[in-house]
Design an enzyme around this catalytic site. Sequence first.
Site, PDB file in Angstrom:
ATOM      1  CG  ASP A 412      -1.850   1.048   1.384  1.00 44.45           C
ATOM      2  OD1 ASP A 412      -3.044   0.766   1.229  1.00 44.45           O
ATOM      3  OD2 ASP A 412      -1.423   2.205   1.628  1.00 44.45           O
ATOM      4  CG  ASN A 420      -4.574  11.167  -4.948  1.00 45.84           C
ATOM      5  OD1 ASN A 420      -4.012  11.247  -6.031  1.00 45.84           O
ATOM      6  ND2 ASN A 420      -5.173  10.073  -4.525  1.00 45.84           N
ATOM      7  CG  ASP A 429      -4.864   8.333 -11.993  1.00 48.98           C
ATOM      8  OD1 ASP A 429      -5.116   7.879 -10.858  1.00 48.98           O
ATOM      9  OD2 ASP A 429      -5.742   8.699 -12.802  1.00 48.98           O
ATOM     10  CD  GLU A 456      -3.909   3.433  -1.083  1.00 50.30           C
ATOM     11  OE1 GLU A 456      -4.808   2.573  -0.981  1.00 50.30           O
ATOM     12  OE2 GLU A 456      -3.092   3.685  -0.184  1.00 50.30           O
TER      13      GLU A 456
HETATM   14  N1  LIG Z   1      -4.900   9.150  -7.984  1.00 49.56           N
HETATM   15  C1  LIG Z   1      -5.588   8.099  -7.571  1.00 49.56           C
HETATM   16  N2  LIG Z   1      -5.851   7.998  -6.265  1.00 49.56           N
HETATM   17  C2  LIG Z   1      -6.529   6.940  -5.804  1.00 49.56           C
HETATM   18  C3  LIG Z   1      -6.983   5.938  -6.681  1.00 49.56           C
HETATM   19  N3  LIG Z   1      -7.637   4.997  -5.958  1.00 49.56           N
HETATM   20  C4  LIG Z   1      -7.586   5.404  -4.676  1.00 49.56           C
HETATM   21  N4  LIG Z   1      -6.922   6.575  -4.585  1.00 49.56           N
HETATM   22  C5  LIG Z   1      -6.642   7.378  -3.422  1.00 49.56           C
HETATM   23  O1  LIG Z   1      -5.788   6.716  -2.519  1.00 49.56           O
HETATM   24  C6  LIG Z   1      -5.937   7.331  -1.277  1.00 49.56           C
HETATM   25  C7  LIG Z   1      -5.824   6.304  -0.165  1.00 49.56           C
HETATM   26  O2  LIG Z   1      -5.789   6.969   1.031  1.00 49.56           O
HETATM   27  P1  LIG Z   1      -5.845   6.298   2.424  1.00 49.56           P
HETATM   28  O3  LIG Z   1      -6.508   4.961   2.317  1.00 49.56           O
HETATM   29  O4  LIG Z   1      -6.466   7.266   3.391  1.00 49.56           O
HETATM   30  O5  LIG Z   1      -4.385   6.038   2.821  1.00 49.56           O
HETATM   31  P2  LIG Z   1      -3.077   6.865   2.647  1.00 49.56           P
HETATM   32  O6  LIG Z   1      -3.309   8.299   2.497  1.00 49.56           O
HETATM   33  O7  LIG Z   1      -2.262   6.226   1.579  1.00 49.56           O
HETATM   34  O8  LIG Z   1      -2.372   6.661   4.021  1.00 49.56           O
HETATM   35  P3  LIG Z   1      -1.656   5.344   4.486  1.00 49.56           P
HETATM   36  O9  LIG Z   1      -2.116   4.206   3.694  1.00 49.56           O
HETATM   37  O10 LIG Z   1      -2.021   5.213   5.929  1.00 49.56           O
HETATM   38  O11 LIG Z   1      -0.201   5.611   4.305  1.00 49.56           O
HETATM   39  C8  LIG Z   1      -7.285   8.062  -1.299  1.00 49.56           C
HETATM   40  O12 LIG Z   1      -7.063   9.439  -1.279  1.00 49.56           O
HETATM   41  C9  LIG Z   1      -7.871   7.651  -2.620  1.00 49.56           C
HETATM   42  O13 LIG Z   1      -8.609   8.701  -3.215  1.00 49.56           O
HETATM   43  C10 LIG Z   1      -6.710   6.072  -8.076  1.00 49.56           C
HETATM   44  O14 LIG Z   1      -7.072   5.269  -8.898  1.00 49.56           O
HETATM   45  N5  LIG Z   1      -6.011   7.170  -8.452  1.00 49.56           N
END
Ligand SMILES: Nc1nc2c(ncn2[C@@H]2O[C@H](COP(=O)(O)OP(=O)(O)OP(=O)(O)O)[C@@H](O)[C@H]2O)c(=O)[nH]1
Length: 540
Positions: A412, A420, A429, A456
Amino acid sequence: MPSPIKHRSYQLLPLLAGLLGLLLALTGTVQRLDYWFYDAALSRHVLHKSADDPILIEVDNRSLAEMGSWPWPRELHARLIDQLQYAKAVGLDIALAESTLASNKPDQSLAAAIRRNGKVVSPVFPESAGDTLTETRPIPLLAAASNRLGHTDFERDNDGVIRRTYLMAGLGTPDFPGFAKAVHEVAQGLPAPALKLPFHANDESWVRDDEVLVPFGNGAEPFERMSYIDALSNAERETFRDRIVLIGVTAAGLGDMHTTPISANSAGMPGVVINAYLLRGLQDNSLIRPLSLLRQGLLTLLLIVALDYLLSPWSRQRTVLLAYPAAALLVAVGSMLLLNQGHVWFAPASTMLVLTLAGLTRFIIRQASLQTLATTDGLTQLANRRHFDEVFIPAIERQRNAQQPLAFILLDIDHFKLYNDQYGHYAGDVVLKRVAHVLRESFQRKGELPARLGGEEFGVLMPGATMQDAVDAAETFRQRLEDLDLPHDGSPLQKVTCSIGVAARIPQQGDTAQRIYEEADGALYIAKRSGRNVVSPASS
Ligand SMILES: Nc1nc2c(ncn2[C@@H]2O[C@H](COP(=O)(O)OP(=O)(O)OP(=O)(O)O)[C@@H](O)[C@H]2O)c(=O)[nH]1
């Protein structure tokens, strides 16, 4: 690179289909099919009698029985020719290539009759004499007396059946008209051409030009026949006024007999009868012309392009599968209609074969791309969750049965939400694609399957890997990603990193994909808790 598509062999199928097509073409199967279509189409073609039809005077069994055995004295032929003084044209389809031995008086009297008539066509045909090919003509006296010469050469197809001839042919150059064409020219009143010198050659071949198919028809023969002996009767003289007359041998065993589409099961058709059909075709403009290979190829191409256009990408697979064979059937029906209505022969078999193969190929390619779509993640081109599960579940079973280990890596991206927020979703992306790229490079061994499991979050299946193998591979990957130095202001390290949880063991009874996933997820949680950018093995 591990493929997310299970059935790559799909892509070999068009090749195999092409090879099959080639084989059918080379073994003559396609040609045989064309003959079959042609003969079937002809059998639906009924000919009607017309006043312009030629009359056939036949050297038949009855004449032979009454006038004695063949050859008959030439004075007899001279008598017959004199009977035909009012005919429009006379085709004397009898080989008169040798002089009468005793004296040349009979030849002279026949020559005189031919000259008196003025409208007699005599035959010429190719014959091999040892290594040499010669034109066999009537003796010079008779050839010179004739209005013109016409060749009686028909082409035998591969199946031994005569369907076609050439309106022009000759040794070296095709300058003799076909026999029927020559008779037709006389009937039209065209002036007699100068007689060419006989031609003998070692190195010349018989050349044919202006191919036509003989317009045979089904049902009753459209022309009248009369026995030679009856034609000699004075009472018949008026019968021939303004008619085209063909004289030839029809008695079985005496003349040339040919297999034709309408005589395949009988004793064969005498050459003079084939010429009568040809003559009829010339008279009423119903000779059949074959379409050239080039035109046929262009038409086939046009059909494929048109079908491709009509079956645009949104059409259903079943439609694609059915449309091409349906088009092939239409081609067969169309070619029959064209033959009977337009007197043009479009040999349909190769076009039908190409269409069917094109359809099959298109279907297979679409099937493969649909499968790719169904199993691939659109953004990263890695395997998607669905495909990953399809592989993961049976892999557990397989490894359990074989008592071999299996590892599952779950990773992850760290602080991706912040990424983002700061750089925008589009930049996010791009990071996902970069991570996918490094994953693909890092897990290339046979059986290893990296996948995007959602958002992600990525997973890697490693059948056969122990915990140590998987942790090492995960660590290598983690380091590679870190080494990319993708800037990330929201992360303490100022670059994009990821946290990884690993579950690995020899699967036991009761081990499910869900359980293994949860183990890796627990390890991932610990990795996040312990400061991120680390690999954490699950303790099972
Ligand atoms: N750009 C993009 N962002 C995505 C996609 N799918 C999910 N996300 C983003 O991935 C982010 C995941 O955030 P969180 O699950 O809160 O976790 P994090 O910010 O990575 O924090 P930790 O995992 O604790 O390190 C969210 O902001 C989603 O919008 C995608 O296809 N493209």
